[in-house]
Design an enzyme around this catalytic site. Structure first.
Site, mmCIF file in Angstrom:
data_model
loop_
_atom_site.group_PDB
_atom_site.id
_atom_site.type_symbol
_atom_site.label_atom_id
_atom_site.label_comp_id
_atom_site.label_asym_id
_atom_site.label_seq_id
_atom_site.Cartn_x
_atom_site.Cartn_y
_atom_site.Cartn_z
ATOM 1 N N PRO A 194 0.818 -1.227 0.000
ATOM 2 C CA PRO A 194 0.000 0.000 0.000
ATOM 3 C C PRO A 194 0.845 1.267 0.000
ATOM 4 C CG PRO A 194 -0.767 -1.552 1.670
ATOM 5 C CD PRO A 194 0.548 -2.062 1.183
ATOM 6 N N GLU A 235 1.226 -7.215 8.730
ATOM 7 C CA GLU A 235 1.271 -5.751 8.851
ATOM 8 C C GLU A 235 2.279 -5.132 7.896
ATOM 9 O OE1 GLU A 235 -0.523 -3.484 10.828
ATOM 10 O OE2 GLU A 235 -1.802 -5.267 10.966
ATOM 11 N N ARG A 287 -1.105 -8.890 -21.428
ATOM 12 C CA ARG A 287 -1.935 -8.580 -22.593
ATOM 13 C C ARG A 287 -1.249 -7.603 -23.543
ATOM 14 N NH1 ARG A 287 -6.843 -7.755 -21.959
ATOM 15 N NH2 ARG A 287 -7.216 -6.119 -23.481
#
Length: 250
Positions: A88, A115, A153
């Protein structure tokens, strides 16, 4: 292209990558995949990979040693591939990054858990931290799968036609245009007449206008990053005027 994934859940990665576009790329040898489970590199009987954080606090922290051993084993296969931690705290993943990575021979993706990962491992071994959005999931596996799909892709020969990737949303900084197929007339409405006209220049202009308009409506932040030429400016103004007329705004 080669993908090496450090994960506590290798079966999740293998199963998810075995279907669809990525699955076909694996079958045809366009990409290769290896998963490396840090538990296989833990030296205690419990295959421990996490410990309590120094300084106290909730949760557990991914330990250095099993991660390091798994990383070194993966690097013997991956070579000089960049080491990316899904986190994150990372930079937001986007289509530009997918295009850059599609030019590489490989990627080494580390799926974080708990964590977080011991910062000493991050500082020493990680080339880049990447996030797929401003939210938290339970681990890096889903972000790793998202990135793998986005990069795969773009590789030559993976899609039935390379034009499919070129025309995707974000490839030129704007969202994709609407798409329609048979039947021409349904209870939910008719296909726009211009798409049935056979006039390729008119169709191209309509699609560009819809792309610019969709971006203006849904992601105006993207338009702020672009330098629109005079044709695009005219098309966008046409879309805005048509939209305002449709909803009764002057």
């Amino acid at each position: 292209m080669r993908f090496d994934v450090l994960t506590l859940f290798p079966d999740l990665i293998r199963q998810a990558m075995g279907v669809g576009v990525v699955g076909r790329a694996l079958e045809t040898g366009k990409i290769a995949l290896d998963c490396w489970n840090p538990r296989d590199y833990a030296h205690d009987n419990y295959r421990t990979v996490d410990g309590r954080p120094y300084g106290g606090g909730p949760g557990m922290v991914f330990m250095i040693e099993p991660l390091r051993r798994a990383l070194f084993a993966a690097k013997e296969r991956s070579g000089a591939a960049p080491c990316v931690l899904l986190s994150p705290q990372g930079r937001r993943f986007d289509q530009d990054r997918a295009r850059q990575w599609a030019q590489l021979p490989g990627l080494l993706l580390i799926c974080g858990r708990y964590e977080g990962v011991d910062q000493r491992f991050v500082d020493r071994y990680v080339d880049e931290e990447i996030s797929i959005g401003d939210f938290v999931v339970s681990g890096g596996e889903l972000p790793a799968l998202t990135i793998t799909d986005a990069v795969t892709r773009l590789l030559p020969g993976v899609l039935h036609t390379d034009a499919s990737a070129i025309e995707d949303s974000f490839m030129d900084g704007v969202l994709d245009c609407p798409h329609y197929t048979r039947p021409e007339l349904a209870d939910e409405g008719a296909v726009p007449a211009v798409l049935l006209s056979g006039n390729h220049s008119m169709i191209a202009a309509w699609r560009r206008k819809q792309s610019l308009g969709a971006t203006w409506l849904r992601r105006p932040d993207l338009l702020g990053k672009l330098q629109l030429n005079k044709v695009d400016q005219r098309l966008l103004i046409e879309f805005i005027n048509e939209h305002r007329s449709k909803i009764g705004v002057q």
